[in-house]
Write a protein that holds these residues in place. Structure first.
Motif, PDB file in Angstrom:
ATOM      1  N   ASP A 166       0.866  -1.180   0.000  1.00 46.37           N
ATOM      2  CA  ASP A 166       0.000   0.000   0.000  1.00 46.37           C
ATOM      3  C   ASP A 166       0.901   1.228   0.000  1.00 46.37           C
ATOM      4  OD1 ASP A 166      -1.802   2.042   0.348  1.00 46.37           O
ATOM      5  OD2 ASP A 166      -2.562   1.337   2.273  1.00 46.37           O
ATOM      6  N   LEU A 167       0.960   1.908  -1.143  1.00 49.07           N
ATOM      7  CA  LEU A 167       1.780   3.111  -1.278  1.00 49.07           C
ATOM      8  C   LEU A 167       0.933   4.337  -0.936  1.00 49.07           C
ATOM      9  CD1 LEU A 167       3.653   2.465  -4.645  1.00 49.07           C
ATOM     10  CD2 LEU A 167       4.628   2.513  -2.353  1.00 49.07           C
ATOM     11  N   GLY A 168       0.944   4.716   0.307  1.00 47.20           N
ATOM     12  CA  GLY A 168       0.216   5.907   0.728  1.00 47.20           C
ATOM     13  C   GLY A 168       1.127   7.112   0.760  1.00 47.20           C
ATOM     14  N   THR A 169       0.529   8.270   0.885  1.00 47.30           N
ATOM     15  CA  THR A 169       1.344   9.483   0.955  1.00 47.30           C
ATOM     16  C   THR A 169       1.845   9.756   2.371  1.00 47.30           C
ATOM     17  OG1 THR A 169      -0.665  10.798   1.162  1.00 47.30           O
ATOM     18  CG2 THR A 169       0.274  10.566  -1.045  1.00 47.30           C
ATOM     19  N   THR A 170       1.120   9.281   3.384  1.00 50.09           N
ATOM     20  CA  THR A 170       1.579   9.484   4.762  1.00 50.09           C
ATOM     21  C   THR A 170       2.255   8.249   5.339  1.00 50.09           C
ATOM     22  OG1 THR A 170      -0.610   8.925   5.618  1.00 50.09           O
ATOM     23  CG2 THR A 170      -0.133  11.247   5.291  1.00 50.09           C
ATOM     24  N   SER A 171       1.901   7.063   4.828  1.00 55.64           N
ATOM     25  CA  SER A 171       2.573   5.844   5.270  1.00 55.64           C
ATOM     26  C   SER A 171       2.552   4.807   4.155  1.00 55.64           C
ATOM     27  CB  SER A 171       1.917   5.274   6.535  1.00 55.64           C
ATOM     28  OG  SER A 171       0.631   4.779   6.253  1.00 55.64           O
ATOM     29  N   VAL A 172       3.497   3.879   4.262  1.00 58.92           N
ATOM     30  CA  VAL A 172       3.608   2.753   3.345  1.00 58.92           C
ATOM     31  C   VAL A 172       3.416   1.501   4.181  1.00 58.92           C
ATOM     32  CG1 VAL A 172       5.241   1.457   1.927  1.00 58.92           C
ATOM     33  CG2 VAL A 172       5.137   3.932   1.733  1.00 58.92           C
ATOM     34  N   LYS A 173       2.676   0.535   3.633  1.00 59.19           N
ATOM     35  CA  LYS A 173       2.441  -0.720   4.350  1.00 59.19           C
ATOM     36  C   LYS A 173       2.748  -1.886   3.424  1.00 59.19           C
ATOM     37  CE  LYS A 173      -1.359   1.730   6.427  1.00 59.19           C
ATOM     38  NZ  LYS A 173      -1.285   2.855   5.503  1.00 59.19           N
ATOM     39  N   VAL A 174       3.334  -2.940   3.989  1.00 58.67           N
ATOM     40  CA  VAL A 174       3.536  -4.180   3.248  1.00 58.67           C
ATOM     41  C   VAL A 174       3.035  -5.337   4.110  1.00 58.67           C
ATOM     42  CG1 VAL A 174       5.513  -3.323   1.925  1.00 58.67           C
ATOM     43  CG2 VAL A 174       5.918  -4.569   4.026  1.00 58.67           C
ATOM     44  N   SER A 175       2.479  -6.339   3.471  1.00 56.74           N
ATOM     45  CA  SER A 175       2.004  -7.540   4.162  1.00 56.74           C
ATOM     46  C   SER A 175       2.282  -8.749   3.296  1.00 56.74           C
ATOM     47  CB  SER A 175       0.495  -7.468   4.423  1.00 56.74           C
ATOM     48  OG  SER A 175       0.186  -6.472   5.344  1.00 56.74           O
ATOM     49  N   LEU A 176       2.597  -9.856   3.952  1.00 51.70           N
ATOM     50  CA  LEU A 176       2.686 -11.145   3.289  1.00 51.70           C
ATOM     51  C   LEU A 176       1.521 -11.985   3.782  1.00 51.70           C
ATOM     52  CD1 LEU A 176       6.444 -12.215   3.404  1.00 51.70           C
ATOM     53  CD2 LEU A 176       5.120 -11.465   1.434  1.00 51.70           C
ATOM     54  N   VAL A 177       0.719 -12.497   2.846  1.00 55.52           N
ATOM     55  CA  VAL A 177      -0.443 -13.306   3.179  1.00 55.52           C
ATOM     56  C   VAL A 177      -0.275 -14.673   2.542  1.00 55.52           C
ATOM     57  CG1 VAL A 177      -2.952 -13.495   2.958  1.00 55.52           C
ATOM     58  CG2 VAL A 177      -1.904 -11.256   3.304  1.00 55.52           C
ATOM     59  N   ASP A 178      -0.460 -15.729   3.335  1.00 55.21           N
ATOM     60  CA  ASP A 178      -0.364 -17.087   2.828  1.00 55.21           C
ATOM     61  C   ASP A 178      -1.505 -17.344   1.850  1.00 55.21           C
ATOM     62  OD1 ASP A 178       0.729 -19.901   3.007  1.00 55.21           O
ATOM     63  OD2 ASP A 178      -1.347 -20.222   3.612  1.00 55.21           O
ATOM     64  N   VAL A 179      -1.186 -17.856   0.665  1.00 50.76           N
ATOM     65  CA  VAL A 179      -2.174 -18.091  -0.390  1.00 50.76           C
ATOM     66  C   VAL A 179      -3.242 -19.081   0.061  1.00 50.76           C
ATOM     67  CG1 VAL A 179      -2.494 -19.062  -2.706  1.00 50.76           C
ATOM     68  CG2 VAL A 179      -0.598 -17.509  -2.270  1.00 50.76           C
ATOM     69  N   ASP A 180      -2.852 -20.149   0.744  1.00 50.99           N
ATOM     70  CA  ASP A 180      -3.790 -21.213   1.083  1.00 50.99           C
ATOM     71  C   ASP A 180      -4.623 -20.940   2.330  1.00 50.99           C
ATOM     72  OD1 ASP A 180      -3.007 -22.842  -1.125  1.00 50.99           O
ATOM     73  OD2 ASP A 180      -1.173 -23.300  -0.027  1.00 50.99           O
ATOM     74  N   SER A 181      -4.001 -20.396   3.368  1.00 50.33           N
ATOM     75  CA  SER A 181      -4.733 -20.210   4.630  1.00 50.33           C
ATOM     76  C   SER A 181      -5.253 -18.793   4.823  1.00 50.33           C
ATOM     77  CB  SER A 181      -3.818 -20.555   5.811  1.00 50.33           C
ATOM     78  OG  SER A 181      -2.788 -19.571   5.936  1.00 50.33           O
ATOM     79  N   ALA A 182      -4.801 -17.845   4.001  1.00 49.19           N
ATOM     80  CA  ALA A 182      -5.135 -16.419   4.132  1.00 49.19           C
ATOM     81  C   ALA A 182      -4.599 -15.822   5.427  1.00 49.19           C
ATOM     82  CB  ALA A 182      -6.639 -16.171   3.994  1.00 49.19           C
ATOM     83  N   ALA A 183      -3.655 -16.498   6.061  1.00 47.26           N
ATOM     84  CA  ALA A 183      -3.037 -15.979   7.283  1.00 47.26           C
ATOM     85  C   ALA A 183      -2.003 -14.919   6.922  1.00 47.26           C
ATOM     86  CB  ALA A 183      -2.355 -17.109   8.060  1.00 47.26           C
ATOM     87  N   THR A 184      -2.009 -13.813   7.668  1.00 50.05           N
ATOM     88  CA  THR A 184      -0.976 -12.794   7.503  1.00 50.05           C
ATOM     89  C   THR A 184       0.263 -13.281   8.241  1.00 50.05           C
ATOM     90  OG1 THR A 184      -2.604 -11.020   7.351  1.00 50.05           O
ATOM     91  CG2 THR A 184      -0.352 -10.384   7.926  1.00 50.05           C
ATOM     92  N   VAL A 185       1.353 -13.450   7.513  1.00 49.37           N
ATOM     93  CA  VAL A 185       2.575 -13.985   8.120  1.00 49.37           C
ATOM     94  C   VAL A 185       3.619 -12.911   8.379  1.00 49.37           C
ATOM     95  CG1 VAL A 185       2.235 -16.309   7.245  1.00 49.37           C
ATOM     96  CG2 VAL A 185       3.504 -14.668   5.876  1.00 49.37           C
ATOM     97  N   PHE A 186       3.424 -11.721   7.790  1.00 49.18           N
ATOM     98  CA  PHE A 186       4.332 -10.600   8.038  1.00 49.18           C
ATOM     99  C   PHE A 186       3.592  -9.329   7.673  1.00 49.18           C
ATOM    100  CE2 PHE A 186       7.274  -7.373   6.475  1.00 49.18           C
ATOM    101  CZ  PHE A 186       8.129  -7.246   7.555  1.00 49.18           C
TER     102      PHE A 186
END
Length: 101
Positions: free
Chosen positions: A22-42
């Motif tokens: 997510d390239l925002g102007t006030t903050s940037v966010k990155v997430s890793l989501v597992d394809v199979d379980s939809a769990a956020t791992v980072f």
């Protein structure tokens, strides 16, 4: 595919992840989501400090794109080394009405 290390429970093994940016102007966010379980791992977020105030310009404020990209690089570099090989897709969301390529 890579075997999932113990700290990433709930993630399929061998794992595949999606990198969300997510390239925002006030903050940037990155997430890793597992394809199979939809769990956020980072997940990580960083303020950009990119606003350049233009008090005499009636069009409003501008953004320092270099600062936004530096924040993105800082976030991506924090992805654990053992998770990076599992990235199979990348999704990017941008700020409001613009695009930055």
């Amino acid at each position: 595919p890579v075997d999932v290390p113990n700290p990433y429970r709930g993630v399929s093994s061998p794992y595949r992840t999606i990198l969300g940016i997510d390239l925002g102007t006030t903050s940037v966010k990155v997430s890793l989501v597992d394809v199979d379980s939809a769990a956020t791992v980072f997940s990580m977020s960083k303020e950009t400090g990119a606003t350049v105030t233009m008090p005499t310009d009636p069009r409003g404020d501008e953004q320092d794109v270099g600062k936004i990209l530096t924040s993105l690089q800082d976030c991506v570099e924090k992805i654990p080394e053992e998770l990076a090989p599992g990235v199979t897709r990348i999704g990017v969301a941008g700020q409001m009405h613009g695009v930055m390529l």
